[in-house]
Design a protein around this motif. Structure first.
Motif, PDB file in Angstrom:
ATOM      1  N   PHE A 148       0.831  -1.208   0.000  1.00  0.00           N
ATOM      2  CA  PHE A 148       0.000   0.000   0.000  1.00  0.00           C
ATOM      3  C   PHE A 148       0.868   1.263   0.000  1.00  0.00           C
ATOM      4  O   PHE A 148       0.533   2.262  -0.628  1.00  0.00           O
ATOM      5  CB  PHE A 148      -0.909  -0.008   1.229  1.00  0.00           C
ATOM      6  CG  PHE A 148      -1.936   1.088   1.237  1.00  0.00           C
ATOM      7  CD1 PHE A 148      -3.108   0.957   0.501  1.00  0.00           C
ATOM      8  CD2 PHE A 148      -1.735   2.253   1.972  1.00  0.00           C
ATOM      9  CE1 PHE A 148      -4.059   1.972   0.497  1.00  0.00           C
ATOM     10  CE2 PHE A 148      -2.682   3.271   1.975  1.00  0.00           C
ATOM     11  CZ  PHE A 148      -3.846   3.127   1.236  1.00  0.00           C
ATOM     12  N   GLY A 149       1.988   1.218   0.689  1.00  0.00           N
ATOM     13  CA  GLY A 149       2.886   2.374   0.753  1.00  0.00           C
ATOM     14  C   GLY A 149       2.477   3.373   1.820  1.00  0.00           C
ATOM     15  O   GLY A 149       1.469   3.212   2.513  1.00  0.00           O
ATOM     16  N   LEU A 150       3.271   4.417   1.968  1.00  0.00           N
ATOM     17  CA  LEU A 150       3.065   5.416   3.014  1.00  0.00           C
ATOM     18  C   LEU A 150       2.554   6.759   2.488  1.00  0.00           C
ATOM     19  O   LEU A 150       2.459   7.725   3.240  1.00  0.00           O
ATOM     20  CB  LEU A 150       4.383   5.652   3.778  1.00  0.00           C
ATOM     21  CG  LEU A 150       4.963   4.457   4.536  1.00  0.00           C
ATOM     22  CD1 LEU A 150       6.308   4.829   5.149  1.00  0.00           C
ATOM     23  CD2 LEU A 150       4.001   3.992   5.626  1.00  0.00           C
ATOM     24  N   ASP A 151       2.210   6.821   1.212  1.00  0.00           N
ATOM     25  CA  ASP A 151       1.820   8.109   0.620  1.00  0.00           C
ATOM     26  C   ASP A 151       0.637   8.750   1.337  1.00  0.00           C
ATOM     27  O   ASP A 151       0.602   9.979   1.531  1.00  0.00           O
ATOM     28  CB  ASP A 151       1.498   7.938  -0.863  1.00  0.00           C
ATOM     29  CG  ASP A 151       2.750   7.750  -1.707  1.00  0.00           C
ATOM     30  OD1 ASP A 151       3.855   7.947  -1.156  1.00  0.00           O
ATOM     31  OD2 ASP A 151       2.634   7.389  -2.892  1.00  0.00           O
ATOM     32  N   LYS A 152      -0.365   7.951   1.721  1.00  0.00           N
ATOM     33  CA  LYS A 152      -1.537   8.508   2.399  1.00  0.00           C
ATOM     34  C   LYS A 152      -1.170   9.044   3.786  1.00  0.00           C
ATOM     35  O   LYS A 152      -1.711  10.069   4.218  1.00  0.00           O
ATOM     36  CB  LYS A 152      -2.642   7.457   2.509  1.00  0.00           C
ATOM     37  CG  LYS A 152      -3.327   7.130   1.191  1.00  0.00           C
ATOM     38  CD  LYS A 152      -4.052   8.363   0.631  1.00  0.00           C
ATOM     39  CE  LYS A 152      -4.810   8.042  -0.637  1.00  0.00           C
ATOM     40  NZ  LYS A 152      -5.502   9.236  -1.197  1.00  0.00           N
ATOM     41  N   ASP A 153      -0.267   8.363   4.464  1.00  0.00           N
ATOM     42  CA  ASP A 153       0.217   8.877   5.750  1.00  0.00           C
ATOM     43  C   ASP A 153       0.964  10.189   5.552  1.00  0.00           C
ATOM     44  O   ASP A 153       0.813  11.134   6.337  1.00  0.00           O
ATOM     45  CB  ASP A 153       1.145   7.855   6.418  1.00  0.00           C
ATOM     46  CG  ASP A 153       0.392   6.810   7.229  1.00  0.00           C
ATOM     47  OD1 ASP A 153      -0.850   6.870   7.263  1.00  0.00           O
ATOM     48  OD2 ASP A 153       1.051   5.944   7.826  1.00  0.00           O
ATOM     49  N   PHE A 154       1.773  10.262   4.497  1.00  0.00           N
ATOM     50  CA  PHE A 154       2.504  11.498   4.210  1.00  0.00           C
ATOM     51  C   PHE A 154       1.517  12.634   3.907  1.00  0.00           C
ATOM     52  O   PHE A 154       1.737  13.781   4.331  1.00  0.00           O
ATOM     53  CB  PHE A 154       3.434  11.307   3.013  1.00  0.00           C
ATOM     54  CG  PHE A 154       4.578  10.345   3.258  1.00  0.00           C
ATOM     55  CD1 PHE A 154       4.926   9.959   4.536  1.00  0.00           C
ATOM     56  CD2 PHE A 154       5.302   9.825   2.195  1.00  0.00           C
ATOM     57  CE1 PHE A 154       5.979   9.083   4.763  1.00  0.00           C
ATOM     58  CE2 PHE A 154       6.353   8.957   2.398  1.00  0.00           C
ATOM     59  CZ  PHE A 154       6.694   8.577   3.680  1.00  0.00           C
ATOM     60  N   GLU A 155       0.454  12.306   3.201  1.00  0.00           N
ATOM     61  CA  GLU A 155      -0.568  13.312   2.881  1.00  0.00           C
ATOM     62  C   GLU A 155      -1.219  13.824   4.166  1.00  0.00           C
ATOM     63  O   GLU A 155      -1.495  15.016   4.304  1.00  0.00           O
ATOM     64  CB  GLU A 155      -1.618  12.703   1.956  1.00  0.00           C
ATOM     65  CG  GLU A 155      -2.647  13.698   1.440  1.00  0.00           C
ATOM     66  CD  GLU A 155      -3.662  13.063   0.513  1.00  0.00           C
ATOM     67  OE1 GLU A 155      -4.749  13.656   0.312  1.00  0.00           O
ATOM     68  OE2 GLU A 155      -3.383  11.955  -0.012  1.00  0.00           O
ATOM     69  N   PHE A 156      -1.465  12.929   5.111  1.00  0.00           N
ATOM     70  CA  PHE A 156      -2.055  13.323   6.388  1.00  0.00           C
ATOM     71  C   PHE A 156      -1.139  14.310   7.128  1.00  0.00           C
ATOM     72  O   PHE A 156      -1.613  15.217   7.821  1.00  0.00           O
ATOM     73  CB  PHE A 156      -2.285  12.088   7.260  1.00  0.00           C
ATOM     74  CG  PHE A 156      -2.916  12.386   8.600  1.00  0.00           C
ATOM     75  CD1 PHE A 156      -4.294  12.396   8.753  1.00  0.00           C
ATOM     76  CD2 PHE A 156      -2.124  12.676   9.713  1.00  0.00           C
ATOM     77  CE1 PHE A 156      -4.879  12.691   9.973  1.00  0.00           C
ATOM     78  CE2 PHE A 156      -2.696  12.966  10.944  1.00  0.00           C
ATOM     79  CZ  PHE A 156      -4.081  12.973  11.076  1.00  0.00           C
ATOM     80  N   LEU A 157       0.173  14.137   6.980  1.00  0.00           N
ATOM     81  CA  LEU A 157       1.136  15.004   7.665  1.00  0.00           C
ATOM     82  C   LEU A 157       1.173  16.414   7.081  1.00  0.00           C
ATOM     83  O   LEU A 157       1.790  17.304   7.670  1.00  0.00           O
ATOM     84  CB  LEU A 157       2.539  14.375   7.607  1.00  0.00           C
ATOM     85  CG  LEU A 157       2.716  13.097   8.451  1.00  0.00           C
ATOM     86  CD1 LEU A 157       4.046  12.436   8.114  1.00  0.00           C
ATOM     87  CD2 LEU A 157       2.640  13.418   9.932  1.00  0.00           C
ATOM     88  N   GLY A 158       0.563  16.620   5.940  1.00  0.00           N
ATOM     89  CA  GLY A 158       0.514  17.942   5.348  1.00  0.00           C
ATOM     90  C   GLY A 158       1.630  18.184   4.359  1.00  0.00           C
ATOM     91  O   GLY A 158       2.413  17.273   4.044  1.00  0.00           O
ATOM     92  N   PRO A 159       1.742  19.411   3.861  1.00  0.00           N
ATOM     93  CA  PRO A 159       2.780  19.740   2.874  1.00  0.00           C
ATOM     94  C   PRO A 159       4.171  19.362   3.377  1.00  0.00           C
ATOM     95  O   PRO A 159       4.523  19.631   4.524  1.00  0.00           O
ATOM     96  CB  PRO A 159       2.639  21.264   2.718  1.00  0.00           C
ATOM     97  CG  PRO A 159       1.217  21.549   3.098  1.00  0.00           C
ATOM     98  CD  PRO A 159       0.892  20.567   4.191  1.00  0.00           C
ATOM     99  N   GLY A 160       4.948  18.747   2.526  1.00  0.00           N
ATOM    100  CA  GLY A 160       6.305  18.355   2.907  1.00  0.00           C
ATOM    101  C   GLY A 160       6.355  17.060   3.695  1.00  0.00           C
ATOM    102  O   GLY A 160       7.412  16.695   4.233  1.00  0.00           O
TER     103      GLY A 160
END
Length: 252
Positions: A148-160
């Motif tokens: 699945f990857g971590l992209d959605k978690d990164f998106e939750f963290l906001g810009p950057g």
């Protein structure tokens, strides 16, 4: 198997030892802590092992986590994932993004969806490993082995949002939600790996001699790994469970 070989073998999953205990294994003569500690550090380095807290921090007699220093290669990670979940291996799709809620609320920005359930699920697994024989938690992998990857978690963290920020959030959650979170952090090794062009997190959890408790609402709860499950143990049953666990643990 000699004592050094045993240490290396157990360090792959993490083992708690004090500097005096390590000095005995390495046959370093008793002396002033300022002499013994650096000598232990040199022996660990020769064996490719690391210690947390490091040699120059903490009390001389305190327990520290000894583990293997090298980051496991992505090829090893791929093979480990293919083994599937078990007593020492667990997969979670995300840490911060609740997939079920997101599907039921497609118009809600990802940052406005509470991650509480998935956060607790991940930390519960960590707690279970700490109280059993240790293990590895992968975040970014579904139960069916889909990456699945971590992209959605990164998106939750906001810009950057990136892996560094993700790891900081993970460590902050551990420190804040475990009864003695700062100590628990020494039992974790968190690394990133690229599998099928997607980034996943590997959280290696070393077992603890002392019991670990995770906050759930207003209360702290005890969880332990039982087969491929993480079970909650009530306070009244805790003494017998801990006694049985300790009887089954190897001496080293």
């Amino acid at each position: 198997m000699d004592e050094k070989a045993k240490l290396i073998h157990t360090a792959y999953r993490g083992i708690e030892k004090s500097i005096p205990e390590l000095a005995e294994i390495f046959q370093i003569e008793d002396g002033h802590p300022f002499d013994v500690a650096p000598a232990v550090g040199k022996e660990l380095a020769l064996l490719g092992l690391i210690i947390s807290p490091p040699i120059n921090a903490g009390e001389f007699e305190q327990k520290r986590v000894v583990s293997v220093s090298d980051k496991v290669p992505d090829s090893y990670v791929r093979d480990e994932i293919l083994k599937g979940e078990g007593a020492h291996l667990e997969f979670k799709s995300t840490l911060l993004h609740d997939i079920k809620q997101s599907k039921s609320r497609p118009d809600t920005p990802i940052g406005q969806i509470s991650p509480e359930k998935v956060v607790h699920s991940c930390l519960k697994t960590v707690c279970g490993f700490l109280n059993a024989e240790g293990g590895v938690l992968y975040v970014g992998i579904e139960d069916n082995l889909n990456i699945f990857g971590l992209d959605k978690d990164f998106e939750f963290l906001g810009p950057g949002g990136d892996f560094d920020k993700w790891e900081l959030r993970f460590r902050s959650l551990v420190e804040g939600r475990f009864l003695d979170g700062k100590v628990v952090l020494h039992h974790l090794k968190i690394t990133s790996h690229t599998i099928d062009c997607k980034l996943v997190a590997r959280v290696e959890v070393a077992r603890r001699e002392k019991e670990s408790f995770l906050k759930d609402g207003k209360n702290y709860r005890f969880y332990i790994r039982t087969g491929n499950r993480t079970d909650h143990i009530s306070i009244e049953n805790l003494p017998s469970i801990v006694r049985r666990r300790d009887q089954n643990r190897p001496d080293f």
